[in-house]
Design a protein around this motif. Structure first.
Motif, PDB file in Angstrom:
ATOM      1  N   ASN A 337     -11.689  23.252  11.533  1.00 48.84           N
ATOM      2  CA  ASN A 337     -11.722  22.661  12.866  1.00 48.84           C
ATOM      3  C   ASN A 337     -13.039  23.026  13.528  1.00 48.84           C
ATOM      4  OD1 ASN A 337      -9.249  21.247  13.062  1.00 48.84           O
ATOM      5  ND2 ASN A 337      -8.148  23.161  13.441  1.00 48.84           N
ATOM      6  N   ILE A 338     -13.422  22.226  14.513  1.00 46.72           N
ATOM      7  CA  ILE A 338     -14.627  22.479  15.300  1.00 46.72           C
ATOM      8  C   ILE A 338     -14.229  22.670  16.760  1.00 46.72           C
ATOM      9  CG2 ILE A 338     -16.896  21.627  16.013  1.00 46.72           C
ATOM     10  CD1 ILE A 338     -16.814  21.953  13.039  1.00 46.72           C
ATOM     11  N   GLY A 339     -14.295  23.932  17.225  1.00 43.01           N
ATOM     12  CA  GLY A 339     -13.985  24.206  18.620  1.00 43.01           C
ATOM     13  C   GLY A 339     -12.633  23.636  19.016  1.00 43.01           C
ATOM     14  N   ASN A 340     -12.614  22.937  20.171  1.00 44.01           N
ATOM     15  CA  ASN A 340     -11.384  22.347  20.663  1.00 44.01           C
ATOM     16  C   ASN A 340     -11.271  20.856  20.332  1.00 44.01           C
ATOM     17  OD1 ASN A 340     -10.427  24.764  21.890  1.00 44.01           O
ATOM     18  ND2 ASN A 340     -11.818  24.427  23.621  1.00 44.01           N
ATOM     19  N   ILE A 341     -12.140  20.355  19.468  1.00 41.34           N
ATOM     20  CA  ILE A 341     -12.102  18.939  19.101  1.00 41.34           C
ATOM     21  C   ILE A 341     -10.894  18.678  18.212  1.00 41.34           C
ATOM     22  CG2 ILE A 341     -13.306  17.056  17.940  1.00 41.34           C
ATOM     23  CD1 ILE A 341     -15.935  18.470  18.575  1.00 41.34           C
ATOM     24  N   HIS A 342     -10.125  17.638  18.537  1.00 41.67           N
ATOM     25  CA  HIS A 342      -8.945  17.329  17.732  1.00 41.67           C
ATOM     26  C   HIS A 342      -9.389  16.791  16.376  1.00 41.67           C
ATOM     27  CE1 HIS A 342      -5.045  15.751  16.510  1.00 41.67           C
ATOM     28  NE2 HIS A 342      -4.513  16.426  17.517  1.00 41.67           N
ATOM     29  N   PRO A 343      -8.760  17.258  15.289  1.00 41.87           N
ATOM     30  CA  PRO A 343      -9.179  16.813  13.956  1.00 41.87           C
ATOM     31  C   PRO A 343      -9.074  15.289  13.771  1.00 41.87           C
ATOM     32  CG  PRO A 343      -7.141  18.113  13.846  1.00 41.87           C
ATOM     33  CD  PRO A 343      -7.710  18.303  15.202  1.00 41.87           C
ATOM     34  N   TYR A 344      -8.099  14.662  14.407  1.00 38.91           N
ATOM     35  CA  TYR A 344      -7.957  13.213  14.278  1.00 38.91           C
ATOM     36  C   TYR A 344      -9.179  12.487  14.811  1.00 38.91           C
ATOM     37  CZ  TYR A 344      -6.115   8.490  14.896  1.00 38.91           C
ATOM     38  OH  TYR A 344      -5.946   7.127  14.858  1.00 38.91           O
ATOM     39  N   ASP A 345      -9.709  12.981  15.920  1.00 35.99           N
ATOM     40  CA  ASP A 345     -10.896  12.350  16.511  1.00 35.99           C
ATOM     41  C   ASP A 345     -12.096  12.467  15.574  1.00 35.99           C
ATOM     42  OD1 ASP A 345      -9.402  11.712  18.751  1.00 35.99           O
ATOM     43  OD2 ASP A 345      -9.979  13.527  19.839  1.00 35.99           O
ATOM     44  N   LEU A 346     -12.249  13.646  14.969  1.00 35.74           N
ATOM     45  CA  LEU A 346     -13.350  13.821  14.016  1.00 35.74           C
ATOM     46  C   LEU A 346     -13.185  12.895  12.803  1.00 35.74           C
ATOM     47  CD1 LEU A 346     -13.993  17.687  13.868  1.00 35.74           C
ATOM     48  CD2 LEU A 346     -15.624  15.923  14.560  1.00 35.74           C
ATOM     49  N   GLY A 347     -11.979  12.839  12.280  1.00 37.26           N
ATOM     50  CA  GLY A 347     -11.733  11.993  11.123  1.00 37.26           C
ATOM     51  C   GLY A 347     -11.991  10.527  11.403  1.00 37.26           C
ATOM     52  N   THR A 348     -11.645  10.079  12.608  1.00 34.53           N
ATOM     53  CA  THR A 348     -11.849   8.679  12.979  1.00 34.53           C
ATOM     54  C   THR A 348     -13.333   8.343  13.039  1.00 34.53           C
ATOM     55  OG1 THR A 348      -9.781   8.658  14.239  1.00 34.53           O
ATOM     56  CG2 THR A 348     -11.387   6.935  14.744  1.00 34.53           C
ATOM     57  N   LEU A 349     -14.119   9.220  13.655  1.00 43.44           N
ATOM     58  CA  LEU A 349     -15.560   8.967  13.747  1.00 43.44           C
ATOM     59  C   LEU A 349     -16.235   9.072  12.378  1.00 43.44           C
ATOM     60  CD1 LEU A 349     -16.606  10.715  17.086  1.00 43.44           C
ATOM     61  CD2 LEU A 349     -16.320   8.283  16.625  1.00 43.44           C
ATOM     62  N   PHE A 393     -22.291  13.843   4.540  1.00 43.28           N
ATOM     63  CA  PHE A 393     -21.090  14.248   5.268  1.00 43.28           C
ATOM     64  C   PHE A 393     -21.449  15.192   6.412  1.00 43.28           C
ATOM     65  CE2 PHE A 393     -17.936  17.915   5.000  1.00 43.28           C
ATOM     66  CZ  PHE A 393     -17.095  17.439   5.998  1.00 43.28           C
ATOM     67  N   ILE A 394     -22.310  16.151   6.168  1.00 41.00           N
ATOM     68  CA  ILE A 394     -22.717  17.108   7.204  1.00 41.00           C
ATOM     69  C   ILE A 394     -23.448  16.388   8.337  1.00 41.00           C
ATOM     70  CG2 ILE A 394     -24.159  19.103   7.710  1.00 41.00           C
ATOM     71  CD1 ILE A 394     -21.660  19.853   6.144  1.00 41.00           C
ATOM     72  N   VAL A 395     -24.327  15.456   7.992  1.00 45.47           N
ATOM     73  CA  VAL A 395     -25.036  14.685   9.019  1.00 45.47           C
ATOM     74  C   VAL A 395     -24.046  13.900   9.870  1.00 45.47           C
ATOM     75  CG1 VAL A 395     -26.629  12.757   9.396  1.00 45.47           C
ATOM     76  CG2 VAL A 395     -27.195  14.532   7.733  1.00 45.47           C
ATOM     77  N   ALA A 396     -23.112  13.225   9.219  1.00 39.31           N
ATOM     78  CA  ALA A 396     -22.102  12.448   9.939  1.00 39.31           C
ATOM     79  C   ALA A 396     -21.221  13.343  10.806  1.00 39.31           C
ATOM     80  CB  ALA A 396     -21.252  11.671   8.941  1.00 39.31           C
ATOM     81  N   LEU A 397     -20.893  14.522  10.293  1.00 39.46           N
ATOM     82  CA  LEU A 397     -20.067  15.465  11.061  1.00 39.46           C
ATOM     83  C   LEU A 397     -20.796  15.914  12.309  1.00 39.46           C
ATOM     84  CD1 LEU A 397     -17.497  17.171  11.277  1.00 39.46           C
ATOM     85  CD2 LEU A 397     -18.607  18.870   9.807  1.00 39.46           C
ATOM     86  N   LYS A 398     -22.070  16.244  12.183  1.00 40.34           N
ATOM     87  CA  LYS A 398     -22.846  16.677  13.355  1.00 40.34           C
ATOM     88  C   LYS A 398     -22.944  15.570  14.392  1.00 40.34           C
ATOM     89  CE  LYS A 398     -25.653  20.163  10.928  1.00 40.34           C
ATOM     90  NZ  LYS A 398     -27.002  20.509  10.424  1.00 40.34           N
ATOM     91  N   LYS A 399     -23.123  14.327  13.946  1.00 37.17           N
ATOM     92  CA  LYS A 399     -23.158  13.207  14.867  1.00 37.17           C
ATOM     93  C   LYS A 399     -21.830  13.063  15.589  1.00 37.17           C
ATOM     94  CE  LYS A 399     -26.601  10.314  12.476  1.00 37.17           C
ATOM     95  NZ  LYS A 399     -26.793   9.038  11.730  1.00 37.17           N
ATOM     96  N   SER A 400     -20.748  13.226  14.849  1.00 36.23           N
ATOM     97  CA  SER A 400     -19.412  13.104  15.442  1.00 36.23           C
ATOM     98  C   SER A 400     -19.169  14.195  16.475  1.00 36.23           C
ATOM     99  CB  SER A 400     -18.350  13.182  14.330  1.00 36.23           C
ATOM    100  OG  SER A 400     -18.524  12.167  13.384  1.00 36.23           O
ATOM    101  N   ILE A 401     -19.615  15.403  16.154  1.00 40.85           N
ATOM    102  CA  ILE A 401     -19.440  16.518  17.093  1.00 40.85           C
ATOM    103  C   ILE A 401     -20.197  16.247  18.395  1.00 40.85           C
ATOM    104  CG2 ILE A 401     -19.953  18.972  17.475  1.00 40.85           C
ATOM    105  CD1 ILE A 401     -19.549  19.322  14.403  1.00 40.85           C
ATOM    106  N   MET A 402     -21.398  15.749  18.260  1.00 40.77           N
ATOM    107  CA  MET A 402     -22.209  15.418  19.469  1.00 40.77           C
ATOM    108  C   MET A 402     -21.500  14.365  20.316  1.00 40.77           C
ATOM    109  SD  MET A 402     -26.119  15.307  18.018  1.00 40.77           S
ATOM    110  CE  MET A 402     -26.694  14.636  19.585  1.00 40.77           C
ATOM    111  N   MET A 403     -20.908  13.372  19.691  1.00 44.35           N
ATOM    112  CA  MET A 403     -20.232  12.304  20.419  1.00 44.35           C
ATOM    113  C   MET A 403     -18.964  12.787  21.101  1.00 44.35           C
ATOM    114  SD  MET A 403     -20.698   9.301  17.561  1.00 44.35           S
ATOM    115  CE  MET A 403     -19.837   8.038  18.498  1.00 44.35           C
ATOM    116  N   LEU A 404     -18.351  13.833  20.557  1.00 45.18           N
ATOM    117  CA  LEU A 404     -17.081  14.307  21.105  1.00 45.18           C
ATOM    118  C   LEU A 404     -17.227  15.545  22.004  1.00 45.18           C
ATOM    119  CD1 LEU A 404     -14.998  13.930  17.814  1.00 45.18           C
ATOM    120  CD2 LEU A 404     -14.711  12.578  19.902  1.00 45.18           C
ATOM    121  N   SER A 405     -18.430  16.060  22.101  1.00 45.60           N
ATOM    122  CA  SER A 405     -18.653  17.281  22.902  1.00 45.60           C
ATOM    123  C   SER A 405     -18.919  16.937  24.367  1.00 45.60           C
ATOM    124  CB  SER A 405     -19.818  18.071  22.340  1.00 45.60           C
ATOM    125  OG  SER A 405     -19.540  18.495  21.016  1.00 45.60           O
TER     126      SER A 405
END
Length: 405
Positions: A337-349, A393-405
């Protein structure tokens, strides 16, 4: 053979496709693996050339289908080093296999008996045993887990006693990737006279179990985790146990003689294979085993361990990440998990960027409850994945985290 991941990737047609305009990066292998062309060809060949019901026909197609189906059984016997081909029962998958055994033990257990499961189990290796205990009055005990995602074997020792009749544990945790010390668990169970069923669904893609060396009583798995089709799986059982257990279903094929007064049952393995089987699935299961063995399980394990170590090191560079399941002995699964970001939101992005991961509880709610989390993002790797895919995958994950933070 030399391990050539680029050559291997060419065997998998689906890896050439795009998702949402991006090249597919498939990291949901713990849910199901992809299927190589060699197995797809076997499926097409069956339906194109010798589709027929088996064991019952004198015509050529039936005999060809029967020979191919039983040859697949022998391939699986050899792969798992079962003593006899009739100790391999074809089922629809791991869940079906477990329920066959649970149903059988309903006539063998009584009130006061105890059965043991582990805290790391998939729901399929929990719920049937709860149902069994409700039917029989037996008690269900649980081997606890540590924060690292490992079973606490000292507590297992304390649970074992003369009333323990059955022990159920997965070989590898689908949620955390932990490889359990099943040989030790089996030896300890046998010391008090208990039988052991091992859920090998997550193990069989990554290693090659030897059921005689393990001395396991029952071992179960699904073909779709091993580059095969869905809807087919295996129950291995020692012949002495399979002879003790009653049939799971009644119908055609599983009988010896039928009158309105009495029915006698067929010998193994047909006793547990009522009705028309998934003939094509069984044949393709054998083809998938062949394919995996041409690559070699030592080579698979070494390469996947490289992927696991690389992905873990890259993920740990991300601020706020929490990885669940840090056993030193684990396979290529990372739940995080990343902080308080819901895993579903990360998976969707991530899906929008072409990356397929699994999110949620992974049919392992007790594990999530233990960590007091709603679920995780799970990235799981197979031998056809690459470090370049992990980078994307790491690049996409970082982009997703930025969008959800």
């Amino acid at each position: 053979m030399d391990f050539n991941v680029e050559a291997i990737r060419k065997d998998f047609p689906i890896l050439k496709r795009e998702v949402n305009g991006k090249p597919l990066i498939y990291l949901d292998n713990a849910a199901t693996s992809q299927t190589p062309q060699q197995v797809i060809d076997v499926i097409v060949d069956y339906y194109s050339n010798y589709n027929a019901n088996i064991h019952r026909g004198v015509h050529a197609l039936s005999q060809e289908a029967t020979d191919a189906y039983e040859n697949a059984r022998r391939k699986i016997q050899k792969h798992f080093n079962a003593q006899h081909p009739y100790e391999i029962i074809f089922t629809s998958g791991t869940t079906h296999s477990i329920n066959v055994v649970a149903n059988g033990f309903a006539s063998l257990l009584k009130e006061g008996d105890e059965v043991i499961v582990s805290a790391l189990e998939h729901h399929s290796n929990i719920v049937p045993w709860q149902m069994l205990c409700e039917k029989t009055g037996a008690s269900l005990k649980v081997i606890p887990m540590s924060l690292e995602g490992e079973l606490v074997l000292s507590e297992y020792d304390a649970l074992l006693n003369e009333t323990t009749k059955l022990v159920f544990v997965n070989h590898i945790s689908n949620a955390l990737g932990t490889i359990n010390p099943i040989k030790t668990i089996i030896e300890k169970a046998h010391s008090v006279g208990a039988a052991v069923l091992v859920d090998g669904a997550q193990a069989c893609p990554h290693l090659k179990p030897n059921v005689q060396e393990l001395d396991v009583d029952f071992y179960v798995c699904s073909a779709h985790k091993i580059c095969g089709p869905t809807g087919i799986g295996m129950l291995y059982g020692k012949q002495e146990w399979l002879k003790k257990l009653p049939p799971y279903q009644g119908g055609g094929e599983m009988i010896s003689e039928v009158t309105f007064e009495k029915t006698t049952y067929a010998d193994l393995p047909h006793k547990f294979e009522a009705g028309t089987p998934n003939v094509c699935g069984g044949i393709a299961f054998g083809a998938a085993i062949d394919y995996m063995n041409t690559i070699g399980f030592d080579a698979i394990a070494n390469y996947e361990n490289e992927l696991l170590e690389y992905a873990t090191s890259e993920l740990l560079k991300i601020e706020g990440i929490k990885i669940y399941g840090t056993s030193k002995n684990k396979t290529s699964v990372i739940s995080f998990n990343i902080g308080n970001i819901h895993p579903y939101d990360l998976g969707t992005l991530l899906d929008k960027m072409g990356v397929a991961v699994r999110t949620g509880q992974h049919c392992a709610q007790p594990i999530m409850d233990f960590y007091q989390i709603p679920g995780t993002v799970r990235a799981s790797f197979m031998f056809y994945n690459t470090k370049e895919e992990i980078d994307l995958f790491i690049v996409a994950l970082k982009k997703s985290i930025m969008m959800l933070s």
